[in-house]
Design a protein around this motif. Structure first.
Motif, mmCIF file in Angstrom:
data_model
loop_
_atom_site.group_PDB
_atom_site.id
_atom_site.type_symbol
_atom_site.label_atom_id
_atom_site.label_comp_id
_atom_site.label_asym_id
_atom_site.label_seq_id
_atom_site.Cartn_x
_atom_site.Cartn_y
_atom_site.Cartn_z
ATOM 1 N N LYS A 145 35.615 35.474 58.173
ATOM 2 C CA LYS A 145 35.289 36.867 58.505
ATOM 3 C C LYS A 145 35.249 36.712 60.063
ATOM 4 O O LYS A 145 35.762 37.402 60.701
ATOM 5 C CB LYS A 145 34.339 37.642 57.887
ATOM 6 N N GLN A 146 34.370 35.766 60.332
ATOM 7 C CA GLN A 146 33.732 35.772 61.824
ATOM 8 C C GLN A 146 34.952 35.487 62.705
ATOM 9 O O GLN A 146 35.601 35.818 63.666
ATOM 10 C CB GLN A 146 32.860 34.833 62.099
ATOM 11 N N ILE A 147 35.840 34.324 62.284
ATOM 12 C CA ILE A 147 36.787 33.544 62.994
ATOM 13 C C ILE A 147 37.972 34.653 63.109
ATOM 14 O O ILE A 147 38.668 34.732 64.274
ATOM 15 C CB ILE A 147 37.482 32.465 62.180
ATOM 16 N N ASN A 148 38.178 35.470 61.993
ATOM 17 C CA ASN A 148 39.161 36.584 61.969
ATOM 18 C C ASN A 148 38.910 37.564 63.230
ATOM 19 O O ASN A 148 40.010 38.054 63.790
ATOM 20 C CB ASN A 148 39.241 37.055 60.629
ATOM 21 N N HIS A 149 37.575 38.107 63.259
ATOM 22 C CA HIS A 149 37.324 39.137 64.396
ATOM 23 C C HIS A 149 37.386 38.189 65.637
ATOM 24 O O HIS A 149 38.135 38.843 66.507
ATOM 25 C CB HIS A 149 36.090 39.298 64.017
ATOM 26 N N LEU A 150 36.964 37.208 66.014
ATOM 27 C CA LEU A 150 37.051 36.705 67.328
ATOM 28 C C LEU A 150 38.187 36.313 67.826
ATOM 29 O O LEU A 150 38.452 36.117 68.963
ATOM 30 C CB LEU A 150 35.948 35.164 67.238
ATOM 31 N N SER A 151 39.221 35.963 66.848
ATOM 32 C CA SER A 151 40.680 35.393 67.273
ATOM 33 C C SER A 151 41.593 36.759 67.607
ATOM 34 O O SER A 151 42.420 36.429 68.257
ATOM 35 C CB SER A 151 41.446 34.751 66.058
ATOM 36 N N GLY A 152 40.796 38.059 67.366
ATOM 37 C CA GLY A 152 41.576 39.130 67.699
ATOM 38 C C GLY A 152 42.674 39.513 66.556
ATOM 39 O O GLY A 152 43.325 40.677 66.947
ATOM 40 N N LEU A 153 42.779 38.900 65.872
ATOM 41 C CA LEU A 153 43.806 38.921 64.642
ATOM 42 C C LEU A 153 43.338 40.205 63.745
ATOM 43 O O LEU A 153 44.004 41.207 63.284
ATOM 44 C CB LEU A 153 43.986 37.902 63.795
ATOM 45 N N ASP A 154 41.975 40.214 63.439
ATOM 46 C CA ASP A 154 41.413 41.162 62.509
ATOM 47 C C ASP A 154 42.416 41.355 61.463
ATOM 48 O O ASP A 154 42.510 42.862 61.092
ATOM 49 C CB ASP A 154 41.096 42.398 63.411
ATOM 50 N N LYS A 155 42.861 40.546 60.626
ATOM 51 C CA LYS A 155 43.703 41.012 59.529
ATOM 52 C C LYS A 155 42.939 41.631 58.389
ATOM 53 O O LYS A 155 41.739 41.300 57.869
ATOM 54 C CB LYS A 155 44.124 39.571 59.062
ATOM 55 N N LYS A 156 43.031 42.543 57.854
ATOM 56 C CA LYS A 156 42.456 43.308 57.024
ATOM 57 C C LYS A 156 41.963 42.614 55.591
ATOM 58 O O LYS A 156 43.067 41.756 55.104
ATOM 59 C CB LYS A 156 43.143 44.617 56.439
ATOM 60 N N LYS A 157 40.764 42.337 55.243
ATOM 61 C CA LYS A 157 40.538 41.726 53.993
ATOM 62 C C LYS A 157 40.774 40.197 54.020
ATOM 63 O O LYS A 157 40.953 39.786 52.900
ATOM 64 C CB LYS A 157 40.666 42.248 52.762
#
Length: 316
Positions: free
Chosen positions: A246-258
């Motif tokens: 979840k953290q990597i998803n956010h920091l990458s800027g991808l912010d893929k849902k769920k």
């Protein structure tokens, strides 16, 4: 639902893990479903308020209780789960599987009941859910979110394993130092079934970096056989790995849902299939006991369908 369980239920739960080899997570799900079912039946029999079901004491329930349960009782329970608890068809289908397994045990293993009312219990129709996954470019973007400090090598290695090997998060957490022999890794999957997975160059490089640059310097590393360690030197949990994703998803800027570790497993499987993996090989890699489970990855994207139609020779 923390009260003492009936002995027959405790015996069944032991049977699930000791004989059937079910995981603790599966055992907990069966425990929850059956405890709820027993309390529901008791509430019906004693005309109790459904809103107070949590407080119903079931620990003294004996074998005779189950002899009186009918198929209609089970359908009433499923209706209750749908109407009162808003359970989805998928969740109700799991409860059906639980009831079938438990009553089969009562009849064939314990000989407590002569007729099994769950034999005719139908499973709610569950729509096939196509797996959610990242595209190749999205996966590359996701990997850029791994922090350059603290646990970069560990997290990079774990995400590389997810994307290249399609392993489950529980399988990743269960890996030990001796799980890896040269380019092969022994994975312990569902039901403690083991399979051997080949490590490609990307996995070997990521593992080498982690084992050389980070793991030796983690607290008590030499005393712990777990491959992936927390900062405190303990084995990583499924919950912690999910938070890392979840953290990597956010920091990458991808912010893929769920986005979750399981979605990364879907991504790996989908990419392998699209790259030419046959369904049987994919089944073995993913550790599916039934090939029908693997077949969810044979879905075809809309763009690919459009291209097939565009290339139809009659498109003139």
């Amino acid at each position: 639902m923390k009260q003492q369980k009936p002995k027959i239920l405790r015996d069944f739960l032991i049977y699930l893990t000791a004989i059937k080899g079910k995981s603790k997570r599966t055992r907990d799900e069966y425990d929850y479903d059956l405890t709820l079912f027993i309390k529901f039946i008791k509430a019906i029999q004693d005309d109790l308020d459904f809103e107070k079901m949590e407080t119903i004491d079931i620990h003294e329930i004996g074998q005779d209780f189950f002899k009186e349960i009918s198929l209609e009782d089970m359908y009433m329970f499923l209706e209750y789960c749908e109407e009162r608890r808003n359970n989805s068809a998928y969740t109700r289908a799991r409860k059906v599987a639980t009831l079938k397994s438990f009553f089969k045990y009562l009849k064939s293993k314990r000989h407590i009941i002569e007729e099994n009312p769950a034999e005719e219990l139908e499973t709610p129709k569950v729509s096939k859910r196509q797996p959610i996954y990242l595209s190749f470019d999205e996966a590359k973007t996701f990997m850029t979110g791994i922090q350059s400090k603290t646990h970069h090598d560990r997290d990079y290695c774990m995400m590389t394993f997810f994307l290249n090997l399609g392993i489950r998060v529980s399988e990743l957490c269960n890996l030990n130092m001796d799980s890896i022999q040269e380019r092969f890794m022994t994975v312990r999957g569902k039901g403690d079934k083991e399979r051997t997975v080949y490590l490609n160059d990307a996995c070997i490089a990521a593992l080498k970096a982690y084992l050389e640059n980070e793991r030796p310097y983690v607290k008590n590393a030499s005393e712990n056989q777990a491959l992936f360690l927390s900062q405190k030197g303990t084995r990583l949990t499924r919950q912690r790995v999910a938070k890392i994703v979840k953290q990597i998803n956010h920091l990458s800027g991808l912010d893929k849902k769920k986005l979750s570790p399981h979605k990364l497993r879907h991504t790996s499987a989908t990419m392998m299939y699209k790259s030419g993996a046959d369904i049987r090989s994919l089944q073995q890699i993913l550790g599916h006991s039934n090939v029908s489970t693997t077949q969810i990855y044979t879905h075809v994207e809309n763009k690919e369908i459009q291209r097939v139609i565009e290339n139809n020779p009659f498109n003139i």
